[in-house]
Structures are given as structure tokens and as C-alpha cells.
Design an enzyme around this catalytic site. Structure first.
Site, PDB file in Angstrom:
ATOM      1  N   ARG A 244       0.825  -1.214   0.000  1.00  0.00           N
ATOM      2  CA  ARG A 244       0.000   0.000   0.000  1.00  0.00           C
ATOM      3  C   ARG A 244       0.857   1.261   0.000  1.00  0.00           C
ATOM      4  O   ARG A 244       0.571   2.206  -0.738  1.00  0.00           O
ATOM      5  CB  ARG A 244      -0.967   0.011   1.186  1.00  0.00           C
ATOM      6  CG  ARG A 244      -2.037  -1.065   1.088  1.00  0.00           C
ATOM      7  CD  ARG A 244      -2.943  -1.069   2.287  1.00  0.00           C
ATOM      8  NE  ARG A 244      -2.158  -1.300   3.502  1.00  0.00           N
ATOM      9  CZ  ARG A 244      -2.554  -1.000   4.722  1.00  0.00           C
ATOM     10  NH1 ARG A 244      -3.724  -0.425   4.932  1.00  0.00           N
ATOM     11  NH2 ARG A 244      -1.799  -1.260   5.762  1.00  0.00           N
TER      12      ARG A 244
ATOM     13  N   ASN B 203      -6.168  -2.898   1.831  1.00  0.00           N
ATOM     14  CA  ASN B 203      -6.069  -4.346   1.975  1.00  0.00           C
ATOM     15  C   ASN B 203      -7.470  -4.931   2.046  1.00  0.00           C
ATOM     16  O   ASN B 203      -8.380  -4.313   2.608  1.00  0.00           O
ATOM     17  CB  ASN B 203      -5.321  -4.718   3.252  1.00  0.00           C
ATOM     18  CG  ASN B 203      -3.834  -4.524   3.145  1.00  0.00           C
ATOM     19  OD1 ASN B 203      -3.277  -4.421   2.061  1.00  0.00           O
ATOM     20  ND2 ASN B 203      -3.169  -4.470   4.282  1.00  0.00           N
TER      21      ASN B 203
END
Length: 93
Positions: free
Chosen positions: A22, A40
């Protein structure tokens, strides 16, 4: 979206959690000047919304296949999306 602009939602599968995917995605988005978000998913995948100039979005999709060191991307599923992206690029919880 307006001419030359595009938005996509991508689902990235493989070893993409626990490897700073990320943070890497946010940094790559900043380099390319695209907006959107990354988060996620419970199944171990990562979902990314990318919006911006068509060429930059295409480049971001290609980069999603690479990921950061330690990532092993097995699949990137892409679909066109409405431009519901924030004005910057964010990591969502």
C-alpha cells in the site's frame, strides 16, 4: 470522465500484504500524478482505485504488476470505474 481521463479499479492478488504494497502504491501514484486510494482486503488481496490522465493510469496498472521488493503479484484484475477518487492518493484502513 473527461477526454483523456480515466478511472479504474484493480484487484491485485498474490503475496501483496505484509510487504508494504500500500505504501509503495501511494508513492508510485504520487510519481505518476494520479489520484485514488489503496486498501487491503480480508482475502489477502489489495484493491486500488486509480484516476487521472489515461497514460498515467495505464502506467500505474503496469506498475501494479511489479509491486515493492518482497511482493509476488499473481494477478491484476482491472475494471473501468466511475471517478469517485479523492483529490489525492490515500491509503485506506
Amino acid at each position: 470522465m473527461q477526454g483523456g481521463q480515466r478511472a479504474v479499479r484493480a484487484r491485485v492478488s498474490g503475496m501483496v500484504q505484509g510487504v508494504s504494497y500500500r505504501v509503495w502504491t501511494r508513492d508510485e501514484a504520487a510519481r505518476l500524478g494520479v489520484k485514488g486510494w489503496v486498501r487491503n482486503e480480508r482475502d489477502g488481496s489489495v484493491t486500488v482505485l486509480v484516476a487521472g490522465a489515461d497514460a498515467a493510469v495505464t502506467a500505474m496498472i503496469e506498475r501494479l504488476w511489479q509491486g515493492p521488493r518482497g511482493a509476488l503479484v499473481s494477478k491484476v484484475e482491472v475494471e473501468e470505474a466511475a471517478d469517485d477518487a479523492p483529490m489525492d492518493f490515500r491509503i485506506l484502513a
